[in-house]
Motif scaffolding. Structure first.
Motif, PDB file in Angstrom:
ATOM      1  N   ALA A  68       0.831  -1.208   0.000  1.00 44.07           N
ATOM      2  CA  ALA A  68       0.000   0.000   0.000  1.00 44.07           C
ATOM      3  C   ALA A  68       0.866   1.259   0.000  1.00 44.07           C
ATOM      4  O   ALA A  68       1.872   1.330   0.701  1.00 44.07           O
ATOM      5  CB  ALA A  68      -0.898  -0.003   1.223  1.00 44.07           C
ATOM      6  N   PRO A 109      -0.252   4.908   0.611  1.00 44.85           N
ATOM      7  CA  PRO A 109      -1.283   5.915   0.853  1.00 44.85           C
ATOM      8  C   PRO A 109      -0.731   7.329   0.679  1.00 44.85           C
ATOM      9  O   PRO A 109       0.389   7.612   1.102  1.00 44.85           O
ATOM     10  CB  PRO A 109      -1.708   5.667   2.310  1.00 44.85           C
ATOM     11  CG  PRO A 109      -0.633   4.856   2.931  1.00 44.85           C
ATOM     12  CD  PRO A 109       0.297   4.348   1.869  1.00 44.85           C
ATOM     13  N   TYR A 116      -3.159   4.667  -2.879  1.00 46.71           N
ATOM     14  CA  TYR A 116      -4.434   5.112  -2.307  1.00 46.71           C
ATOM     15  C   TYR A 116      -4.474   6.635  -2.322  1.00 46.71           C
ATOM     16  O   TYR A 116      -3.684   7.283  -1.620  1.00 46.71           O
ATOM     17  CB  TYR A 116      -4.599   4.570  -0.884  1.00 46.71           C
ATOM     18  CG  TYR A 116      -4.824   3.080  -0.867  1.00 46.71           C
ATOM     19  CD1 TYR A 116      -6.109   2.549  -0.995  1.00 46.71           C
ATOM     20  CD2 TYR A 116      -3.753   2.191  -0.766  1.00 46.71           C
ATOM     21  CE1 TYR A 116      -6.325   1.185  -1.007  1.00 46.71           C
ATOM     22  CE2 TYR A 116      -3.960   0.819  -0.781  1.00 46.71           C
ATOM     23  CZ  TYR A 116      -5.250   0.326  -0.905  1.00 46.71           C
ATOM     24  OH  TYR A 116      -5.456  -1.034  -0.927  1.00 46.71           O
ATOM     25  N   MET A 143     -10.112   8.106   0.373  1.00 49.37           N
ATOM     26  CA  MET A 143      -9.886   7.647   1.751  1.00 49.37           C
ATOM     27  C   MET A 143     -10.578   8.536   2.780  1.00 49.37           C
ATOM     28  O   MET A 143     -10.943   9.666   2.495  1.00 49.37           O
ATOM     29  CB  MET A 143      -8.387   7.624   2.044  1.00 49.37           C
ATOM     30  CG  MET A 143      -7.665   6.539   1.248  1.00 49.37           C
ATOM     31  SD  MET A 143      -5.983   6.355   1.769  1.00 49.37           S
ATOM     32  CE  MET A 143      -5.289   7.927   1.359  1.00 49.37           C
TER      33      MET A 143
END
Ligand SMILES: O=P(O)(O)OC[C@H]1O[C@H](OP(=O)(O)OP(=O)(O)O)[C@H](O)[C@@H]1O
Ligand SMILES: [Mg+2]
Length: 168
Positions: free
Chosen positions: A8, A10, A149, A154
């Motif tokens: 991931a 982010p 992301y 989010m």
């Protein structure tokens, strides 16, 4: 990429703004550009930042969707083509046009837009190795098995303490 082997990456709004501004710095020397074509929807946010920094006020969209089901890419659907007046720039080759998207992953989306504007300059904030050859300018490369992301996807959630078994 396989959702199970995901790493991931982010990105916060602050970081995205910084990275989009870094993209504008890189593009500053590559212009001048008469117009921006942003690939919606992801390209809308970096296009706004780049347009502000490079003082470009002629903005067009090309609306393409392909990730219909979270991380799985399906058929590319062009929901809206580029306006013929913008396509006519650079004697119909796209020279002097800047194409902006948030990221290039497999490169399929960018390749499709390249067919529409072969001589346009392609810029993305993030790039994965498969798509990298299709873009002229980007800021940060991540590995192919990383999922980025974006801040608009989010929200803030509670994080369990590390000692209670939270995974990194
Ligand atoms: O290099 P590729 O493998 O083609 O993938 C990159 C494209 O995928 C995402 O768009 P998506 O189709 O999810 O639509 P969206 O921008 O509306 O979220 C992203 O914004 C890029 O446009
Ligand atoms: Mg997109």
């Amino acid at each position: 990429m396989s959702p199970t082997s995901e790493k991931a990456f982010p990105v916060s709004w602050d970081q995205f703004h910084r990275d989009a501004r870094a993209l504008a710095w890189r593009l500053h020397g590559a212009g001048p550009f008469e117009a921006i074509v942003c690939i919606t929807r992801g390209g809308l946010v970096p296009a706004a930042v780049v347009a502000r920094e490079l003082e470009i006020r002629l903005i067009e969209t090309v609306c393409i969707a392909s990730y219909h089901d979270y991380q799985n890419q399906g058929e590319l659907i062009v929901l809206k083509e580029i306006d013929p007046k913008i396509r006519a720039l650079g004697d119909g080759s796209g020279a002097g046009v800047l194409v902006v998207d948030d990221l290039v992953d497999t490169g399929k989306t960018a390749r499709m837009v390249r067919q529409m504007l072969p001589k346009a300059h392609f810029a993305t904030v993030y790039a994965k190795p498969q798509g990298r050859p299709v873009v002229d300018t980007f800021v940060t490369e991540v590995s192919q098995d990383t999922w980025i992301y974006f801040p608009w996807d989010m929200g803030l959630t509670f994080q369990p303490p590390i000692r209670n078994g939270a995974s990194g």
